[in-house]
Design an enzyme around this catalytic site. Structure first.
Site, PDB file in Angstrom:
ATOM      1  N   ASP A 297      -7.440  30.564  -9.114  1.00 22.24           N
ATOM      2  CA  ASP A 297      -7.503  30.109 -10.505  1.00 22.24           C
ATOM      3  C   ASP A 297      -6.432  29.057 -10.791  1.00 22.24           C
ATOM      4  OD1 ASP A 297      -5.310  31.782 -10.487  1.00 22.24           O
ATOM      5  OD2 ASP A 297      -5.995  33.074 -12.121  1.00 22.24           O
TER       6      ASP A 297
ATOM      7  N   GLU B  50       3.400  37.473  -3.967  1.00 22.33           N
ATOM      8  CA  GLU B  50       3.885  36.179  -4.449  1.00 22.33           C
ATOM      9  C   GLU B  50       5.245  36.279  -5.141  1.00 22.33           C
ATOM     10  OE1 GLU B  50       2.687  32.353  -7.290  1.00 22.33           O
ATOM     11  OE2 GLU B  50       1.243  33.985  -7.024  1.00 22.33           O
TER      12      GLU B  50
END
Length: 275
Positions: free
Chosen positions: A51, A189
């Site tokens: 995204d 992440e």
């Protein structure tokens, strides 16, 4: 030739990626278009239709405004451009956090309309039940813990995670719940290196790091970042090219040729046939 002819190249699957735990590191990059997917396909095990497309391609300030339709459109393009790599499509903000039934319907729509092999969700304890609902019904899911871009409005920006004891414990719990929900891999992440190594040791599925640790089972970067298409890149990105500079040079040369009437030349124009 029959339109039903099967591809001669077998795509990498979710079980193939899951089997890479502790083995040869998984190579992953983002892809949003068919031409780029075609280039990356030879080198990557997994192509992520992230995204991040909202920021990289559409100029949005964050990923919150990305829609299901955008993800499907780019997922279709990446599938057309690739043959071998596994293709995973992000589920955008608001498409999976509510009811389990809505999450399933949206995931199935992505898989049916793109032909991709899996979806990815920003995971954690709060959505583990929904992830399990998907995986138990035949939807391969990739999780994502640590820095979660879709939570940018709550966090007040893109900030590294796991530096405090509270964050450390919460992210470990998120990783455990996500693995228990049946994902085939987990993106880790923007976390402290030690935490990324802990998560990799804790979960039975491969971890794919981004701003995490070389000790993860694989790595992913935003392709446009590592190719140097922006004038700024995050700390965790290594630039392997300076395409921004190269594109600027090429466009400048083109503009100069147009203004000097050097383009088009004899090689780029058509001539009437004699007689």
């Amino acid at each position: 030739m029959s339109a039903q002819r099967q591809e001669t190249v077998k795509r990498i699957s979710a079980p193939d990626i899951a089997a890479r735990k502790g083995g040869v590191p998984i190579v992953c990059l983002t892809a949003y278009t068919a031409p780029v997917a075609e280039i990356l396909d030879e080198h990557c095990d997994l192509l992520l239709v992230g995204d991040s497309v909202g920021m990289v391609v559409h100029g949005l300030p964050n990923t919150v405004g990305v829609t299901l339709e955008m993800m499907i459109l780019h997922g279709q393009a990446v599938m057309r451009g690739s043959k071998r790599a596994m293709v995973v499509v992000d589920m955008p903000f608001g498409s999976y956090e509510g009811s389990r039934e809505a999450a399933y319907a949206n995931a199935v729509r992505i898989l049916k309309e793109t032909g991709a092999q899996a979806v990815k969700v920003e995971a954690g304890v709060e959505v583990a039940e929904n992830i399990a609902y998907l995986t138990q019904r035949g939807v391969p899911v990739m999780g994502h813990v640590g820095l979660r871009p879709q939570a940018v409005l709550v966090d007040g920006g893109f900030k590294a995670k796991g530096k405090t004891a509270g964050e450390h414990d919460r992210i470990l719990a998120d990783a455990h719940a996500t693995a228990q929900a049946g994902v085939f891999s987990i993106v880790v992440e923007g976390v402290a290196e030690g935490l990324a190594q802990e998560i990799t040791a804790l979960v039975p599925v491969p971890t794919v790091g981004i701003g995490a640790s070389a000790g993860c089972d694989g790595q992913v970067l935003v392709t446009d970042d590592m190719l140097g298409l922006f004038d700024w890149t995050p700390k965790f990105v290594r630039r392997y090219a300076d395409l921004r500079g190269e594109i600027g040079r090429a466009v400048g040369e083109y503009a100069a040729d147009v203004r000097a009437r050097r383009f088009p030349g004899p090689a780029e124009i058509y001539f009437a046939k004699a007689g």
